[in-house]
Scaffold this motif. Structure first.
Motif, short mmCIF file in Angstrom:
data_model
loop_
_atom_site.label_atom_id
_atom_site.label_comp_id
_atom_site.label_asym_id
_atom_site.label_seq_id
_atom_site.Cartn_x
_atom_site.Cartn_y
_atom_site.Cartn_z
N GLU A 52 0.81 -1.22 0.00
CA GLU A 52 0.00 0.00 0.00
C GLU A 52 0.84 1.27 0.00
OE1 GLU A 52 -2.60 -0.13 3.35
OE2 GLU A 52 -3.83 -1.78 2.56
N LYS A 66 -1.48 2.90 -2.42
CA LYS A 66 -2.20 4.13 -2.12
C LYS A 66 -1.28 5.34 -2.05
CE LYS A 66 -5.69 1.68 0.65
NZ LYS A 66 -6.27 1.53 2.02
N LYS A 100 -5.46 6.85 -9.87
CA LYS A 100 -6.33 5.76 -9.44
C LYS A 100 -7.12 5.19 -10.60
CE LYS A 100 -6.86 7.38 -4.68
NZ LYS A 100 -7.80 7.94 -3.68
#
Length: 287
Positions: free
Chosen positions: A149, A176, A188
């Motif tokens: 992440e 992320k 994204k």
């Protein structure tokens, strides 16, 4: 009755550890779940293997030049601000967080293939300067870490490679944050649909035209100094170049005799690089 758990902290001014022998480790090695030996003078972590129940290890700001850890239970490791010039030899299948920032590491993270639960990888302020095809190969090695992440390569020359962020967020669907910067809405969208992203190399960075850019980078880095704060030597780096299909052919050849799934996987990689060497000039997608 419950198992006894123990957390040991050797970070105070009264400690100047040079090894892990003594200090109560042997007497309590079966019970230690957290060990903090940061801010000491350790040159080795010999003896760490005896701590079978260890889950968290903090050994930042020491003088470690090489590290090997094999432990099924370890979830968090901090080896930042040491003198590591090679990636530690880690066999940590339950690892979640790894901090190797402010070292001298140049790459070689093959050992992370078994750390499939890894979520955070911090390698900022190292010496990772992969050329583009080496970067693609390195990311392929990291593919089993599907839960990744947060990744940080700040102050590594690899961050200046064309489409650096895109290679990361298109390869890791749960990513992320890259270099402390959260993914934008546009990133994204491309993360959900990687095929829509244009991986064309900008014309000024193609083979034979990258030297001027490299010299500019050298000038920017001059005066920054070594990680310890001292002014250091600049490392020489080859010109930028577009990955060649011949390199992929070699990778495919290396797969012979390995599990059958390796070949189709490498064919997907070849298809991706086919798009990289397209002659089209990419539209600007990042500000």
């Amino acid at each position: 009755f419950g198992r006894k758990r123990m957390s040991l902290d050797f970070t105070g001014n009264q400690f100047t550890l040079e090894s892990l022998t003594g200090g109560g480790l042997e007497a309590n090695e079966d019970y230690i779940t957290e060990l903090n030996v940061s801010h000491n003078k350790l040159t080795t972590l010999d003896g760490i293997q005896r701590l079978f129940n260890l889950k968290r290890l903090y050994a930042a700001r020491n003088m470690l030049t090489s590290v090997a850890i094999d432990n099924y239970r370890v979830k968090e490791v901090d080896l930042s601000r040491n003198k590591l010039d090679t990636f530690p030899k880690l066999s940590l299948p339950n690892l979640i967080t790894l901090n190797l920032s402010y070292n001298f590491i140049t790459g070689g993270w093959d050992c992370l293939t078994e750390s499939t639960k890894l979520q955070t990888l911090d390698l900022n302020h190292n010496r990772i300067a992969w050329q583009l095809n080496d970067f693609v190969t390195a990311l392929w090695v990291l593919k089993p870490c599907k839960k990744l992440e947060n990744i940080n390569f700040e102050k590594n020359r690899v961050t200046r490679r064309p489409h650096y962020r895109a290679y990361l967020f298109t390869n890791f669907p749960r990513l992320k944050v890259i270099d402390l910067v959260p993914l934008s809405l546009q990133e994204k969208r491309y993360q959900r649909d990687p095929r829509a992203y244009d991986f064309t190399i900008p014309e000024e960075l193609r083979e034979g035209q990258g030297q001027e850019v490299e010299e500019k980078w050298e000038e920017e880095e001059e005066g920054e100094g070594e990680l310890s704060g001292e002014k250091g030597k600049k490392t020489q780096e080859p010109e930028l170049f577009v990955p060649k299909i011949s390199a992929l052919s070699q990778l495919l050849a290396d797969c012979q005799g390995r599990p059958a799934k390796c070949v189709p996987a490498m064919k997907k990689l070849q298809a991706a690089v086919d798009r990289i060497v397209s002659s089209r000039i990419p539209r600007p997608i990042f500000d």
